[in-house]
Write a protein that holds these residues in place. Structure first.
Motif, short mmCIF file in Angstrom:
data_model
loop_
_atom_site.label_atom_id
_atom_site.label_comp_id
_atom_site.label_asym_id
_atom_site.label_seq_id
_atom_site.Cartn_x
_atom_site.Cartn_y
_atom_site.Cartn_z
N LEU A 121 0.83 -1.21 0.00
CA LEU A 121 0.00 0.00 0.00
C LEU A 121 0.87 1.27 0.00
CD1 LEU A 121 -2.70 -1.18 2.57
CD2 LEU A 121 -3.07 -0.77 0.13
N ILE A 122 1.90 1.26 0.82
CA ILE A 122 2.80 2.43 0.87
C ILE A 122 3.45 2.65 -0.50
CG2 ILE A 122 4.97 3.30 1.84
CD1 ILE A 122 4.13 2.00 4.52
N TYR A 123 3.89 1.57 -1.13
CA TYR A 123 4.56 1.69 -2.42
C TYR A 123 3.63 2.29 -3.48
CZ TYR A 123 6.77 0.48 -6.82
OH TYR A 123 7.31 0.55 -8.08
N ILE A 124 2.44 1.71 -3.63
CA ILE A 124 1.59 2.20 -4.73
C ILE A 124 1.04 3.61 -4.44
CG2 ILE A 124 1.03 -0.08 -5.69
CD1 ILE A 124 -1.80 0.29 -4.55
N PHE A 125 0.75 3.90 -3.19
CA PHE A 125 0.22 5.24 -2.91
C PHE A 125 1.32 6.30 -2.94
CE2 PHE A 125 -4.35 5.42 -2.07
CZ PHE A 125 -4.66 4.09 -2.30
N ASN A 126 2.55 5.92 -2.75
CA ASN A 126 3.64 6.87 -2.92
C ASN A 126 3.89 7.17 -4.39
OD1 ASN A 126 4.37 7.71 -0.37
ND2 ASN A 126 5.78 6.01 -0.03
N ILE A 127 3.98 6.13 -5.22
CA ILE A 127 4.25 6.42 -6.63
C ILE A 127 3.08 7.14 -7.30
CG2 ILE A 127 5.98 4.59 -6.97
CD1 ILE A 127 3.85 2.98 -8.46
N GLU A 128 1.87 6.92 -6.75
CA GLU A 128 0.69 7.58 -7.32
C GLU A 128 0.43 8.95 -6.67
OE1 GLU A 128 -1.81 6.44 -9.52
OE2 GLU A 128 -1.40 4.31 -9.75
N GLU A 129 1.24 9.28 -5.69
CA GLU A 129 1.15 10.56 -4.97
C GLU A 129 -0.21 10.77 -4.29
OE1 GLU A 129 2.36 12.85 -8.46
OE2 GLU A 129 4.23 13.31 -7.44
N GLY A 130 -0.65 9.72 -3.60
CA GLY A 130 -1.86 9.83 -2.79
C GLY A 130 -1.50 10.38 -1.40
N LYS A 131 -2.54 10.80 -0.67
CA LYS A 131 -2.31 11.24 0.72
C LYS A 131 -2.92 10.19 1.63
CE LYS A 131 -1.99 16.16 -0.10
NZ LYS A 131 -2.78 17.41 -0.26
N PHE A 132 -2.12 9.71 2.57
CA PHE A 132 -2.61 8.62 3.41
C PHE A 132 -1.87 8.58 4.74
CE2 PHE A 132 1.09 5.86 3.12
CZ PHE A 132 1.72 6.32 1.97
N GLU A 133 -2.47 7.87 5.67
CA GLU A 133 -1.81 7.55 6.94
C GLU A 133 -1.96 6.06 7.15
OE1 GLU A 133 -3.24 9.92 10.16
OE2 GLU A 133 -2.74 11.78 9.12
N ILE A 134 -0.92 5.44 7.65
CA ILE A 134 -0.99 3.99 7.86
C ILE A 134 -0.44 3.68 9.25
CG2 ILE A 134 1.24 3.46 6.74
CD1 ILE A 134 -0.34 1.03 5.41
N SER A 135 -1.14 2.84 9.97
CA SER A 135 -0.70 2.53 11.33
C SER A 135 -1.28 1.19 11.77
CB SER A 135 -1.18 3.62 12.30
OG SER A 135 -2.60 3.67 12.29
N TYR A 136 -0.82 0.72 12.89
CA TYR A 136 -1.40 -0.49 13.48
C TYR A 136 -2.18 -0.10 14.73
CZ TYR A 136 1.37 -3.53 10.49
OH TYR A 136 1.91 -4.18 9.41
N GLN A 137 -3.39 -0.60 14.85
CA GLN A 137 -4.16 -0.44 16.09
C GLN A 137 -4.34 -1.85 16.64
OE1 GLN A 137 -7.73 1.78 15.12
NE2 GLN A 137 -6.55 3.59 14.50
N ASN A 138 -3.58 -2.15 17.67
CA ASN A 138 -3.46 -3.53 18.16
C ASN A 138 -2.98 -4.40 16.99
OD1 ASN A 138 -4.29 -2.83 20.79
ND2 ASN A 138 -6.41 -2.81 20.08
N ASP A 139 -3.74 -5.38 16.59
CA ASP A 139 -3.29 -6.26 15.51
C ASP A 139 -3.94 -5.92 14.17
OD1 ASP A 139 -1.64 -7.65 17.21
OD2 ASP A 139 -3.23 -9.06 17.78
N VAL A 140 -4.51 -4.74 14.10
CA VAL A 140 -5.22 -4.35 12.87
C VAL A 140 -4.41 -3.29 12.12
CG1 VAL A 140 -7.36 -3.35 11.94
CG2 VAL A 140 -7.44 -4.83 13.97
N LEU A 141 -4.18 -3.55 10.83
CA LEU A 141 -3.51 -2.56 9.98
C LEU A 141 -4.58 -1.59 9.48
CD1 LEU A 141 -1.00 -1.59 8.33
CD2 LEU A 141 -1.71 -3.20 6.54
N VAL A 142 -4.38 -0.30 9.78
CA VAL A 142 -5.37 0.71 9.41
C VAL A 142 -4.76 1.65 8.38
CG1 VAL A 142 -6.89 2.54 10.24
CG2 VAL A 142 -6.39 0.57 11.72
N PHE A 143 -5.42 1.74 7.24
CA PHE A 143 -4.93 2.55 6.12
C PHE A 143 -5.99 3.61 5.82
CE2 PHE A 143 -4.22 2.86 1.35
CZ PHE A 143 -3.01 3.52 1.44
N GLN A 144 -5.66 4.86 6.12
CA GLN A 144 -6.63 5.94 5.91
C GLN A 144 -6.19 6.79 4.73
OE1 GLN A 144 -6.52 7.25 10.16
NE2 GLN A 144 -8.76 7.32 9.88
N VAL A 145 -7.03 6.83 3.72
CA VAL A 145 -6.71 7.57 2.50
C VAL A 145 -7.44 8.92 2.54
CG1 VAL A 145 -6.84 7.57 -0.02
CG2 VAL A 145 -6.43 5.43 1.21
N GLY A 146 -6.66 9.98 2.54
CA GLY A 146 -7.24 11.33 2.53
C GLY A 146 -7.45 11.84 1.12
#
Lengths: 143, 144
Positions: free
Chosen positions: B62-87
């Motif tokens: 996710l980080i790779y494709i949203f970086n090359i596509e120049e998206g705005k996002f935040e990515i983090s872990y909440q306990n064992d859940v990967l949370v990807f928020q696309v702005g």
């Protein structure tokens, strides 16, 4: 999100899906739809600038796609000598993808449909579909 | 580090047209069937990587494709859940910027692909989106 870097594989898969589930006619209808609905920028460039418009369009797209090609544009005609088609290259490199057998045919239908509306003849010769080599030739129609 | 890569962003419009074509001509079920197949063919290497390495494989993708596509996002872990928020979804943004038609169910493709990729690897996902705004929240976790 399907990234632009994954699009060619997704496109290839859609052609296969349509043919397997709805027949080759469906693939042709899809290509016609793309040409009529989604290549308005090419249509506009060709209608306004003729051969120079073709040069503008393909210089932009083939540069973005990092194709290896030669292009010539004169008053009478336009050619692209494609040495390494970027789309075919993606399908060749990603060996987990089964290539749609008629993948290259979309370049004939999509562009001929537009270019021939403006007094030109469009011809594509597939020199080596496996390696992604082809030649596009556009000439002004003679009355 | 973000590497600047030239990409042909009009492909987003063509992909969107493909989804609309399937829905209009054959119904939403056919769009879903195509996307299910896409998940298991095109994304086979990602499925294998997710099985082998777990959520970091998905995170890197996710980080790779949203970086090359120049998206705005935040990515983090909440306990064992990967949370990807696309702005700012780069696909929606590009299609709006160029006034391309956007398939009515365009954002469904992310929900369905996420679901099928995760299912094939023993994970689960949720995708909540606002297509008009081009924003979404995607969550991924291991199936218990």
């Amino acid at each position: 999100m399907v990234s632009c870097t994954e699009f060619i594989m997704a496109y290839n898969e859609l052609f296969s899906y349509l043919e397997e589930h709805h027949g080759e006619k469906s693939v042709i209808e899809f290509w016609q739809g793309i040409s009529d609905n989604f290549l308005q920028n090419l249509r506009q460039l060709v209608s306004q600038k003729g051969i120079q418009g073709m040069k503008e369009y393909w210089t932009h797209t083939l540069t973005e796609e990092r194709a290896k090609y030669d292009m010539t544009a004169t008053e009478e005609g336009f050619t692209i000598e494609m040495y390494e088609c970027p789309s075919v290259g993606i399908l060749r490199r990603n060996r987990h993808i089964q290539r749609y057998s008629k993948y290259c045919q979309h370049c004939d239908l999509l562009y001929k449909r537009i270019i021939e509306d403006y007094g030109f003849c469009y011809k594509i010769e597939y020199l080596d579909q496996e390696m992604g080599r082809c030649r596009v030739t556009v000439r002004k129609k003679r009355d | 580090m973000t590497t600047k890569i030239d990409i042909h962003k009009d492909f987003h419009g063509s992909f969107s047209y493909g989804l609309q074509f399937l829905c209009e001509n054959y119904g939403q079920e056919e769009m879903e069937a195509y996307l299910t197949r896409l998940a298991r063919t095109v994304y086979r290497p990602l499925i294998d990587s997710l099985k082998l390495r777990g959520l970091p494989a998905l995170e890197e993708h996710l980080i790779y494709i949203f970086n090359i596509e120049e998206g705005k996002f935040e990515i983090s872990y909440q306990n064992d859940v990967l949370v990807f928020q696309v702005g700012k979804c780069p696909a929606i943004h590009h299609m709006k910027e160029h006034d391309y038609p956007i398939a009515q169910k365009y954002c469904e493709h992310c929900r369905i692909l996420n679901q099928e990729i995760c299912k094939a690897a023993g994970y689960n996902s949720s995708t909540e989106y606002d297509q008009d705004k081009g924003s979404c929240t995607q969550k991924f976790w291991k199936e218990k």
